[in-house]
Design a protein around this motif. Structure first.
Motif, PDB file in Angstrom:
ATOM      1  N   UNK A 184       9.882  18.812  44.899  1.00  0.00           N
ATOM      2  CA  UNK A 184      11.001  19.746  44.831  1.00  0.00           C
ATOM      3  C   UNK A 184      11.960  19.410  45.971  1.00  0.00           C
ATOM      4  N   UNK A 185      13.236  19.277  45.628  1.00  0.00           N
ATOM      5  CA  UNK A 185      14.259  18.989  46.630  1.00  0.00           C
ATOM      6  C   UNK A 185      15.252  20.140  46.620  1.00  0.00           C
ATOM      7  N   UNK A 186      15.550  20.640  47.803  1.00  0.00           N
ATOM      8  CA  UNK A 186      16.461  21.780  47.943  1.00  0.00           C
ATOM      9  C   UNK A 186      17.540  21.415  48.953  1.00  0.00           C
ATOM     10  N   UNK A 187      18.740  21.872  48.676  1.00  0.00           N
ATOM     11  CA  UNK A 187      19.879  21.615  49.555  1.00  0.00           C
ATOM     12  C   UNK A 187      20.361  22.937  50.128  1.00  0.00           C
ATOM     13  N   UNK A 188      20.652  22.936  51.435  1.00  0.00           N
ATOM     14  CA  UNK A 188      21.211  24.109  52.094  1.00  0.00           C
ATOM     15  C   UNK A 188      22.404  23.677  52.938  1.00  0.00           C
ATOM     16  N   UNK A 189      23.323  24.586  53.099  1.00  0.00           N
ATOM     17  CA  UNK A 189      24.470  24.305  53.964  1.00  0.00           C
ATOM     18  C   UNK A 189      24.028  24.534  55.407  1.00  0.00           C
ATOM     19  N   UNK A 190      24.460  23.669  56.299  1.00  0.00           N
ATOM     20  CA  UNK A 190      24.111  23.796  57.711  1.00  0.00           C
ATOM     21  C   UNK A 190      25.071  24.763  58.404  1.00  0.00           C
ATOM     22  N   UNK A 191      24.751  25.111  59.628  1.00  0.00           N
ATOM     23  CA  UNK A 191      25.663  25.938  60.431  1.00  0.00           C
ATOM     24  C   UNK A 191      26.999  25.216  60.591  1.00  0.00           C
TER      25      UNK A 191
END
Length: 114
Positions: free
Chosen positions: A79-86
């Motif tokens: 599973x690969x998940x993307x999140x926005x950084x600070x």
């Protein structure tokens, strides 16, 4: 308002920003991720018209500019998940201003006599 005053550093910083965000998709991807972590197909659905190949390329570019974080979970299949950084979220005001400018621009274009 920024004033150049002949300062090449101002032009360089704007150039750097435009290079990090260049193209048609990067801000739309960041906007989609601003609501929380998403998987590849979820991003694809929130950014209509983008091909898988282009999305993959843009995600890699955003990751290399430290605007998003890619996390791989040890599952089967992976599973690969993307999140926005600070750092990516620091563009929130820019995205909001572009939204309002886009609304005004659309109205200007549609109200303009042909």
């Amino acid at each position: 308002m920024l004033t150049n005053g002949g300062c090449p550093k101002t032009a360089l910083s704007i150039k750097d920003a435009l290079e990090a965000l260049e193209g048609r998709w990067k801000l739309l991807i960041l906007f989609a991720l601003s609501t929380g972590p998403l998987r590849f197909k979820q991003i694809s659905k929130q950014v209509p018209g983008i091909t898988d190949k282009t999305l993959s390329k843009e995600l890699k570019a955003l990751e290399s500019n430290k605007l998003i974080l890619r996390t791989v979970y040890d599952t089967f299949p992976p599973t690969v998940e993307y999140t926005i950084t600070t750092h990516g979220m620091s563009l929130e005001k820019v995205m909001e201003e572009l939204h309002y400018w886009g609304l005004a621009h659309r109205k200007e274009i549609m109200d303009r006599p042909s």
